[in-house]
Write an enzyme that holds these catalytic residues in place. Structure first.
Site, PDB file in Angstrom:
ATOM      1  N   GLU A   1      71.390  33.512   4.710  1.00 34.79           N
ATOM      2  CA  GLU A   1      72.847  33.567   4.676  1.00 34.79           C
ATOM      3  C   GLU A   1      73.038  33.294   3.282  1.00 34.79           C
ATOM      4  OE1 GLU A   1      74.849  33.939   6.902  1.00 34.79           O
ATOM      5  OE2 GLU A   1      73.510  34.568   8.271  1.00 34.79           O
TER       6      GLU A   1
ATOM      7  N   GLU B   1      78.574  26.752   5.436  1.00 37.01           N
ATOM      8  CA  GLU B   1      79.383  27.190   6.392  1.00 37.01           C
ATOM      9  C   GLU B   1      79.024  28.150   7.189  1.00 37.01           C
ATOM     10  OE1 GLU B   1      82.115  30.435   6.835  1.00 37.01           O
ATOM     11  OE2 GLU B   1      82.885  29.516   4.918  1.00 37.01           O
TER      12      GLU B   1
END
Length: 974
Positions: free
Chosen positions: A138, A65
């Site tokens: 991330e 995401e």
């Protein structure tokens, strides 16, 4: 079969409950589904959702995401998501990972901006630039600066989840859910367990996107007043290059238990004081899958009946038992294929978990057998119905709320419109109740009492757990380092350097130019005005706002906290709740709650603090807010008068409960709200408004609550009652109050006599004089310690004190910092989950803060470099324009009518004006490189003289102190 832009219309119907015509389409080539909701709402929304069932707790869905928003085929920049945040008028721009789906929604009032956001998001999800470096940034990676440096983990999601696992409430919620779903994806952590995240490989990561981020697994939603046909055209332009595939993403059902189960876990905790109770227990039920709208609505109302208010029978039974301080893990979770209901207590003795279970079960049995109080049922039905009809989602776009409600069915291959069309099921439910059917009693028996798919989960405090988990992580890293050859070590060092080079290398001007952006000429140069009329009625100030509110009347009553001497301010949190939660006059606590629920759309209380424009003093108000319909305004205002005049402030038992609940609630908010806690503490010594915030909601308030709880045990609460009555005497005086009404012209006219009746009941006297508020000094470097794996680092100062008066251009510069320097240095390179810069133009206080931050002094150094960054980029015309546009987006925050009325009142109380708002807008629109450089000079002074507050682990703060000349003063918070 007739196709329109590749889509086949499968269904069309009006959904009056949300004011939309709904069209359900299927894309012929890919099988993608589209729910097109056509209405008059100018706050347009687009969203795409994918079912994303993870196989384990490595956080793959969550990391993906984050990662798909880090550049794409069409927009090959490092962070198009961030670039759009900088220069958009968006009303929403984010993404969310759920246990079984990932959702990407955007919203904007501006049509071109909306289309720009849709375009960027569609390319992001289907054609992301998910390189190995993106996973490292991330998700996670090994970081090694040199051969003799310690090997560490870095990664945004890794540190976000370390922060989450430092929160006892988060752990309780997670483990309670997993306890009833041990055999499905709900039994693992889609967000990622920090100890499992480093097991995620790039190959697994890449294949997850290929498997699930395909149009054949996608559900799209459009909502609002944009062109319905253009929606199809946009989507087909993206989907047409794909072909249909089979995607196995169905969410499995949890097999039912044959008998209840008991589990036990530990939670990180601070050192336990003698006699302190820190254990928690939750009772958790799995409900059967529900594919019936009326049953779903009935269960939602039952949830409100049982635990939806402080006077709800199950919640009240738990608190009244004195077995614990506050409820935990309580309520109905409807966002799963099989719903879950929970009830529990925090602050218990670990030997009392069976007593809590017995209490919950006996209370449910009594309610099912003896029947629910009809007034409680009526109040809950009225409350839920009012919410459904009002459809007030605050600043959150209605379209996204509708999308998420629809996905509660659609994600499991059920009718996406069924959760939206609630009118007929509600009427059917009312008919059944009117006939005498024991609807809710039967639901209690079927879904709770006779449901053996239940767990009791006991959570016990472990002061050593945080240290043990840190040691386990260190041991894993040391083992990994020991297994590396010299060549492996050099490879990790080079990967660390390469990742930082990638992060530090700016995007090319050509790549950035591809992003669709608004221009300054697209912006409205005039501030949108909120209508306001100011009058005096019976000695009181009355503000009215003629706005279209769909028949609802919103009324606010403000109590001037500036009338209180400083020693009374910490009591406001207790006083605020005591007004609404102790009973009033002849009505006890439960009866008052029933009356509020039956008559109004809700009665709540909130605080407002600010610096007065042009004055070096603060204002502070306690505001009671009530919603009603004109035909019920007289009784609604009578309720307001009753709570002000006759709230049972001498209800010692209930007020003692409130004190315990406030303390437990604030302790639970320390980790998830760490940035706010640290920032408030920082500003408390810089301006009066934030000092009040600290007194009534910060670390000072927490210490006060702990002392107050001890004093209540000594005198039973008599001294507290006397203090609360003194506060009421100083505040409840119509000559010192302000009243605020928001409704259409007809509604305002109809409630005029009702307002007159309210004013006539209130005391009238010369207001007390304003006492002096002398803000005490606080250490320039302050460390607030708690058992946590991450830090919250704040630094700031009053700019006027440093000789700089900020205006609209300074807002532009602050916005530029937030989306550039802080994002790159603290989040992307530093691995923190977030970093913020906040400039309050009323007080002139500038604040930096980080969220779930693995660093401490490194982050302070980033703050101190902000001035240099701004000087270096001030001449970049493109970035300056984006920063201006983004700042206008903040000024033009989308608000529903009730929020407009409230904001107008708050501006009035702070001495703000339409003229000042226009001046600020003009300064924003005309911000120049010279303005940015001037603000940069002010930030250099903040770097040299600013105050620093860190909320984090004692070990991290002590380690920082070892290298500092000016050391942090340590204060234990938890």
């Amino acid at each position: 079969m007739t196709l329109l832009h590749g889509f086949q219309l499968e269904r069309e119907e009006s959904v009056p409950e949300i004011g939309c015509l709904a069209r359900l389409y299927r894309h012929e080539r890919t099988g993608a589904e589209l729910l097109s909701l056509i209405g008059e709402d100018e706050n347009k929304v687009f969203g795409v959702s994918f079912r994303t069932p993870p196989a384990d707790s490595n956080g793959i869905a969550h990391i993906l995401e984050h990662s798909v928003l880090c550049g794409s085929r069409k927009y090959p920049v490092k962070a198009p998501f961030l670039e759009m945040l900088k220069g958009s008028l968006k009303t929403f721009l984010n993404a969310m990972t759920y246990p079984d789906k990932t959702v990407y929604p955007v919203g904007s009032v501006n049509l071109q901006d909306f289309y720009n956001l849709v375009d960027v998001y569609l390319d992001a999800v289907f054609h992301p630039r998910i390189t190995p470096d993106i996973l490292k940034q991330e998700g996670w990676h090994y970081e090694l600066e040199s051969a003799d440096a310690p090997l560490i983990y870095k990664g945004v999601v890794f540190n976000e989840m370390k922060g989450s696992y430092s929160s006892p409430d988060d752990r309780v919620s997670r483990l309670s859910q997993q306890s009833v779903f041990p055999d499905t994806i709900y039994g693992i952590d889609s967000g990622g367990d920090p100890k499992d995240i480093p097991s995620l490989t790039y190959e697994t990561f890449k294949s997850f996107h290929e498997r699930y981020y395909h149009p054949s697994n996608a559900k799209f939603v459009f909502y609002g007043n944009d062109d319905p046909e253009r929606r199809l055209e946009i989507l087909d332009g993206v989907l047409s290059e794909f072909s249909r595939i089979e995607v196995d993403s169905k969410i499995g059902l949890q097999p039912r238990f044959n008998a209840p189960r008991q589990l036990q876990h530990t939670l990180p905790a601070g050192a336990q004081e003698a006699g302190e109770k820190q254990a928690r227990v939750t009772l958790n039920w799995m409900l059967d899958e529900v594919d019936d709208v009326e049953l779903n609505l009935s269960l939602a109302i039952l949830n409100h009946i049982l635990v939806g208010t402080h006077a709800a029978p199950l919640r009240k039974a738990l608190i009244d038992s004195r077995l614990g301080d506050d409820v935990t893990g309580t309520g109905l979770n409807t966002g799963l294929r099989q719903m879950r209901f929970g009830a529990g207590l925090k602050g218990i003795d670990e030997g009392d978990s069976e007593k809590v279970e017995a209490l919950v079960l006996s209370t449910l049995e009594r309610l099912a057998e003896d029947g629910l109080d009809p007034l409680t049922v009526e109040a809950s039905i009225n409350t839920i119905e009012f919410r459904l009809r009002e459809n007030n989602t605050g600043s959150f776009p209605r379209g996204i709320s509708i999308m998420l409600r629809s996905l509660n069915a659609w994600n499991y291959d059920r009718d996406p419109l069924s959760p939206l069309a609630w009118e007929a099921p509600l009427q059917m439910l009312k008919t059944r109740l009117a006939s005498g059917e024991r609807v809710f009693e039967d639901l209690i028996r079927r879904y709770l009492i006779d449901n053996v798919h239940r767990t009791r989960v006991l959570f016990t405090p472990d002061p050593e757990q945080s240290g043990r988990e840190a040691a386990d992580e260190r041991a894993k890293l040391d083992a990994a380092r020991a297994a590396m050859s010299d060549a492996d070590v050099e490879a990790v060092i080079e990967e660390t350097r390469a990742l930082k080079r990638m992060q530090e290398t700016p995007d090319s001007a050509e790549a950035l130019s591809r992003l669709p952006m608004l221009k300054l000429k697209d912006l409205d140069r005039k501030t949108a005005l909120i209508p306001i009329d100011i009058a005096e009625r019976s000695g009181a100030r009355v503000l009215t706002h003629d706005l279209a509110t769909n028949g609802v009347v919103y009324a606010d009553a403000g109590l001037d906290l500036r009338r209180l001497p400083p020693d009374l301010l910490p009591y406001i949190g207790i006083f605020r709740r005591a007004l609404l939660e102790t009973g009033a006059g002849d009505l006890d606590f439960v009866q008052l709650s029933q009356r509020i629920g039956r008559v109004t759309g809700g009665l709540s209380a909130q605080d407002f603090t600010s610096t007065v424009i042009g004055e070096n003093r603060g204002v502070a108000w306690l505001i009671l807010r009530i919603k009603t319909m004109p035909d019920k305004a007289a009784e609604s205002f009578a309720i307001l008068a009753d709570v002000l005049l006759s709230a049972r402030l001498g209800n010692h038992e209930r007020i003692a409960q409130i004190v315990n609940e406030e303390r437990a609630g604030l302790e639970s908010r320390l980790v998830p709200g760490g940035s706010s806690i640290a920032s408030t503490r920082l500003r408390a010594s810089l301006e009066e408004g934030s000092w009040v915030d600290e007194q009534i909601g910060g670390v000072s308030y927490l210490n006060f609550l702990r002392q107050l709880a001890a004093s209540i045990k000594e005198d039973g609460g008599a001294a507290l009652t006397a203090t609360l009555e003194r506060i009421r005497g100083l505040l409840v005086n119509r000559n010192a109050m302000v009243f605020n009404l928001t409704a259409d012209a007809d509604g305002l006219t109809r409630v005029e006599p009702d307002l007159a009746g309210l004013l006539a009941r209130l005391p009238s006297a010369a207001p007390a004089a304003y006492p002096d508020w002398l803000i005490p000094g606080l250490p320039r470097f302050e460390g607030l310690t708690m058992p946590a794996k991450v830090n919250y680092v704040a630094k700031g100062e009053s700019l006027p004190k440093l000789g700089y008066k900020p205006g609209g251009a300074a807002m532009v510069a602050s916005n530029w910092l937030r989306g550039g320097w802080l994002w790159d240095k603290v989040r992307v390179q530093g691995g923190a989950y977030g970093a913020f810069s906040s400039l309050d133009l009323r007080s002139g206080v500038m604040t930096f803060a980080s969220y779930r931050d693995p660093n401490l002094m490194e982050t302070v150094a980033v703050y101190d470099g902000a001035g240099g960054f701004l000087r270096g980029v001030a001449g970049n015309a493109v970035d300056l324009e984006r920063a201006i546009i983004g700042t206008i987006g903040q000024l033009d925050t989308y608000r529903l009518p009730d929020a407009k009325g409230l904001v107008s009142m708050l501006r009035y109380l702070a001495g703000d004006s339409d003229e000042r708002q226009q001046t600020i807008r003009d300064e924003v629109l005309n911000a120049s490189p010279a303005d940015i450089r001037g603000f940069a000079d002010a930030l250099d002074a903040v770097a040299a003289h600013g105050r620093t507050v860190v909320l984090g682990s004692e070990q991290a703060i002590k380690a920082a102190n070892a290298g500092l000349e000016d050391r942090f003063t340590l204060t234990k918070v938890l």
